[in-house]
Scaffold this motif. Structure first.
Motif, PDB file in Angstrom:
ATOM      1  N   GLN A   1       0.903  -1.169  -0.013  1.00  0.00           N
ATOM      2  CA  GLN A   1       0.005  -0.016  -0.114  1.00  0.00           C
ATOM      3  C   GLN A   1       0.974   1.323  -0.053  1.00  0.00           C
ATOM      4  OE1 GLN A   1      -2.147   0.478   3.644  1.00  0.00           O
ATOM      5  NE2 GLN A   1      -3.212   2.092   2.877  1.00  0.00           N
ATOM      6  N   LYS A   2       0.506   2.203  -0.861  1.00  0.00           N
ATOM      7  CA  LYS A   2       1.301   3.456  -0.935  1.00  0.00           C
ATOM      8  C   LYS A   2       0.909   4.345   0.324  1.00  0.00           C
ATOM      9  CE  LYS A   2       1.568   3.895  -5.888  1.00  0.00           C
ATOM     10  NZ  LYS A   2       1.237   4.753  -7.175  1.00  0.00           N
ATOM     11  N   GLU A   3       1.893   4.938   0.751  1.00  0.00           N
ATOM     12  CA  GLU A   3       1.945   5.688   1.972  1.00  0.00           C
ATOM     13  C   GLU A   3       0.723   6.887   1.648  1.00  0.00           C
ATOM     14  OE1 GLU A   3       5.698   5.717   4.440  1.00  0.00           O
ATOM     15  OE2 GLU A   3       6.130   6.374   2.470  1.00  0.00           O
ATOM     16  N   VAL A   4       0.862   7.569   0.793  1.00  0.00           N
ATOM     17  CA  VAL A   4      -0.201   8.569   0.492  1.00  0.00           C
ATOM     18  C   VAL A   4      -0.639   8.372  -1.242  1.00  0.00           C
ATOM     19  CG1 VAL A   4      -0.606  11.000   0.022  1.00  0.00           C
ATOM     20  CG2 VAL A   4       1.008  10.349   1.795  1.00  0.00           C
ATOM     21  N   GLU A   5      -1.953   8.200  -1.112  1.00  0.00           N
ATOM     22  CA  GLU A   5      -2.582   7.726  -2.307  1.00  0.00           C
ATOM     23  C   GLU A   5      -3.868   8.856  -2.873  1.00  0.00           C
ATOM     24  OE1 GLU A   5      -3.304   3.048  -1.709  1.00  0.00           O
ATOM     25  OE2 GLU A   5      -3.307   3.671  -3.633  1.00  0.00           O
ATOM     26  N   GLN A   6      -3.530   8.997  -4.426  1.00  0.00           N
ATOM     27  CA  GLN A   6      -4.557   9.891  -4.736  1.00  0.00           C
ATOM     28  C   GLN A   6      -4.784   9.376  -6.103  1.00  0.00           C
ATOM     29  OE1 GLN A   6      -1.623  13.673  -4.265  1.00  0.00           O
ATOM     30  NE2 GLN A   6      -3.639  14.466  -4.828  1.00  0.00           N
ATOM     31  N   ASN A   7      -6.170   9.740  -6.728  1.00  0.00           N
ATOM     32  CA  ASN A   7      -6.353   9.157  -7.967  1.00  0.00           C
ATOM     33  C   ASN A   7      -5.880  10.196  -8.942  1.00  0.00           C
ATOM     34  OD1 ASN A   7      -7.895   9.126 -10.485  1.00  0.00           O
ATOM     35  ND2 ASN A   7      -9.626   8.373  -9.585  1.00  0.00           N
ATOM     36  N   SER A   8      -4.904   9.773  -9.863  1.00  0.00           N
ATOM     37  CA  SER A   8      -4.277  10.458 -10.878  1.00  0.00           C
ATOM     38  C   SER A   8      -4.987  11.269 -11.825  1.00  0.00           C
ATOM     39  CB  SER A   8      -3.194   9.762 -11.745  1.00  0.00           C
ATOM     40  OG  SER A   8      -4.050   8.753 -12.551  1.00  0.00           O
ATOM     41  N   GLY A   9      -6.406  10.776 -11.912  1.00  0.00           N
ATOM     42  CA  GLY A   9      -7.434  11.910 -12.873  1.00  0.00           C
ATOM     43  C   GLY A   9      -6.699  11.391 -14.447  1.00  0.00           C
ATOM     44  N   PRO A  10      -7.205  12.462 -15.343  1.00  0.00           N
ATOM     45  CA  PRO A  10      -7.901  13.739 -14.957  1.00  0.00           C
ATOM     46  C   PRO A  10      -9.136  13.656 -14.615  1.00  0.00           C
ATOM     47  CG  PRO A  10      -7.668  13.569 -17.481  1.00  0.00           C
ATOM     48  CD  PRO A  10      -7.078  12.122 -16.679  1.00  0.00           C
ATOM     49  N   LEU A  11      -9.337  14.673 -13.620  1.00  0.00           N
ATOM     50  CA  LEU A  11     -10.653  14.784 -13.015  1.00  0.00           C
ATOM     51  C   LEU A  11     -11.120  16.225 -13.821  1.00  0.00           C
ATOM     52  CD1 LEU A  11     -12.915  14.629 -11.045  1.00  0.00           C
ATOM     53  CD2 LEU A  11     -11.642  16.172  -9.640  1.00  0.00           C
ATOM     54  N   SER A  12     -12.178  15.961 -14.788  1.00  0.00           N
ATOM     55  CA  SER A  12     -12.540  17.016 -15.600  1.00  0.00           C
ATOM     56  C   SER A  12     -14.122  17.633 -14.925  1.00  0.00           C
ATOM     57  CB  SER A  12     -12.989  16.529 -16.872  1.00  0.00           C
ATOM     58  OG  SER A  12     -13.370  17.453 -17.817  1.00  0.00           O
ATOM     59  N   VAL A  13     -14.079  19.240 -14.635  1.00  0.00           N
ATOM     60  CA  VAL A  13     -15.344  19.664 -14.433  1.00  0.00           C
ATOM     61  C   VAL A  13     -15.642  20.918 -15.118  1.00  0.00           C
ATOM     62  CG1 VAL A  13     -14.759  18.580 -11.680  1.00  0.00           C
ATOM     63  CG2 VAL A  13     -14.244  21.054 -12.589  1.00  0.00           C
ATOM     64  N   PRO A  14     -16.787  21.095 -15.300  1.00  0.00           N
ATOM     65  CA  PRO A  14     -17.178  22.289 -16.024  1.00  0.00           C
ATOM     66  C   PRO A  14     -16.776  23.492 -14.949  1.00  0.00           C
ATOM     67  CG  PRO A  14     -19.306  21.015 -15.301  1.00  0.00           C
ATOM     68  CD  PRO A  14     -18.287  20.530 -14.969  1.00  0.00           C
ATOM     69  N   GLU A  15     -16.633  24.539 -15.794  1.00  0.00           N
ATOM     70  CA  GLU A  15     -16.582  26.055 -15.093  1.00  0.00           C
ATOM     71  C   GLU A  15     -17.820  26.575 -14.238  1.00  0.00           C
ATOM     72  OE1 GLU A  15     -15.545  29.128 -17.800  1.00  0.00           O
ATOM     73  OE2 GLU A  15     -15.266  30.737 -15.947  1.00  0.00           O
ATOM     74  N   GLY A  16     -17.427  26.606 -13.134  1.00  0.00           N
ATOM     75  CA  GLY A  16     -18.403  27.051 -12.071  1.00  0.00           C
ATOM     76  C   GLY A  16     -18.776  25.868 -11.035  1.00  0.00           C
ATOM     77  N   ALA A  17     -18.413  24.666 -11.410  1.00  0.00           N
ATOM     78  CA  ALA A  17     -18.817  23.551 -10.627  1.00  0.00           C
ATOM     79  C   ALA A  17     -17.922  23.316  -9.541  1.00  0.00           C
ATOM     80  CB  ALA A  17     -18.718  22.466 -11.496  1.00  0.00           C
ATOM     81  N   ILE A  18     -18.329  22.383  -8.638  1.00  0.00           N
ATOM     82  CA  ILE A  18     -17.508  22.072  -7.416  1.00  0.00           C
ATOM     83  C   ILE A  18     -16.416  20.677  -8.015  1.00  0.00           C
ATOM     84  CG2 ILE A  18     -17.346  21.291  -5.012  1.00  0.00           C
ATOM     85  CD1 ILE A  18     -20.002  22.442  -4.660  1.00  0.00           C
ATOM     86  N   ALA A  19     -15.231  21.053  -7.737  1.00  0.00           N
ATOM     87  CA  ALA A  19     -14.060  20.001  -7.908  1.00  0.00           C
ATOM     88  C   ALA A  19     -13.922  19.436  -6.741  1.00  0.00           C
ATOM     89  CB  ALA A  19     -13.105  20.561  -8.551  1.00  0.00           C
ATOM     90  N   SER A  20     -13.855  18.291  -6.462  1.00  0.00           N
ATOM     91  CA  SER A  20     -13.620  17.373  -5.243  1.00  0.00           C
ATOM     92  C   SER A  20     -12.286  16.310  -5.328  1.00  0.00           C
ATOM     93  CB  SER A  20     -14.676  16.304  -4.814  1.00  0.00           C
ATOM     94  OG  SER A  20     -14.568  15.658  -3.763  1.00  0.00           O
TER      95      SER A  20
END
Lengths: 115, 114
Positions: B1-20
Motif C-alpha cells: 500500500q502506498k503511503e499517500v494515495e491519490q487518483n491520478s485523474g484527469p478530473l474534468s469539471v465544468p467551469e463554475g462547478a465544485i471540484a472534489s
C-alpha cells in the motif's frame, strides 16, 4: 525579495559526467531539502539538511551527494552513479526541520536531461 | 500500500462547478496535512494546510480531514479554468528515529472546462 533560487532552469548531462544543481535561499530557513519528481509521480526526497554542516539521506539518495557549508546554500550533485537522472529537481526550505506543522517553500526547479 | 494515495485523474469539471479531490494515507498517527497546487513545469505552491478533524475554509477552497478514516480532501467551489493544475496531497509522517518526513501523493490532474 525573499525566496529560493535554483539554477540552472535546464541542465543536460553527458554519460559519465557529474553535474551540480544550485539552490540558494535568503529566507533564513534552517532546513533545506532536495526532491526529485518524475512524470506522473509525486515528489521523492533525496537529501535534507537541518543545520549547517549536517545532512541526512532521504528515500532515494543513491547516486547523489550534497553539501551544506553555508546556511543559504544546499547544492546537489548528480553523480555518474545515478543511472536514470532525467527528472525535475526541486529544492525546498522550511524554518525548521519537518516537525508536525512545518510548511515547505519551493524553488522554481531544474529540469535535468541526459544527452 | 502506498503511503499517500491519490487518483491520478484527469478530473474534468465544468467551469463554475465544485471540484472534489481526495487523498488517503497509511500512517494513523499523522498530524499534518497539506494540499499543494502545481502548474505544468512549475514548482508546487501551498494552498491549504489542515491539522484537526473537520473542515477548514479559505476562499473558494475547503480542506476536509477525517483521521478515523485516514482521509483528507480538497473542495474547490466555483471552479475556474485557472484552477486547472495538478493537486498534490502531502502528509507529515513518522520517519526514522524522532524525525518526521513529508510524503507526497502522485497528484490529481484537474481540468476545468470553460
Amino acid at each position: 525579495d525573499g525566496g529560493i533560487t535554483q539554477s540552472p532552469k535546464y541542465l543536460f548531462r553527458k554519460e559519465g559526467q557529474n553535474v551540480t544543481l544550485s539552490c540558494e535561499q535568503n529566507l533564513n530557513h534552517d532546513a533545506m531539502y532536495w526532491y526529485r519528481q518524475d512524470p506522473g509521480q509525486g515528489l521523492r526526497l533525496i537529501y535534507y539538511s537541518q543545520i549547517v554542516n549536517d545532512f541526512q539521506k532521504g528515500d532515494i539518495a543513491e547516486g547523489y551527494s550534497v553539501s551544506r557549508e553555508k546556511k543559504e546554500s544546499f547544492p546537489l550533485t548528480v553523480t555518474s552513479a545515478q543511472k536514470n537522472p532525467t527528472a525535475f529537481y526541486l529544492c525546498a526550505s522550511s524554518p525548521q526541520h519537518q516537525g508536525t506543522s512545518e510548511k515547505l517553500f519551493f524553488g522554481s526547479g531544474t529540469q535535468l536531461s541526459v544527452l | 500500500q502506498k503511503e499517500v494515495e491519490q487518483n491520478s485523474g484527469p478530473l474534468s469539471v465544468p467551469e463554475g462547478a465544485i471540484a472534489s479531490l481526495n487523498c488517503t494515507y497509511s500512517d494513523r498517527v499523522s498530524q499534518s496535512f497539506f494540499w499543494y497546487r502545481q502548474y505544468s513545469g512549475k514548482s508546487p505552491e501551498l494552498i491549504m494546510s489542515i491539522y484537526s478533524n473537520g473542515d477548514k475554509e479559505d476562499g473558494r477552497f475547503t480542506a476536509q480531514l477525517n483521521k478515523a478514516s485516514q482521509y483528507v480532501s480538497l473542495l474547490i467551489r466555483d471552479s475556474q479554468p485557472s484552477d486547472s493544475a495538478t493537486y498534490l496531497c502531502a502528509v507529515n509522517m513518522r520517519g526514522g528515529g524522532a524525525t518526521n518526513k513529508l510524503i507526497f501523493g502522485t497528484g490529481t490532474l484537474l481540468a476545468v472546462q470553460p
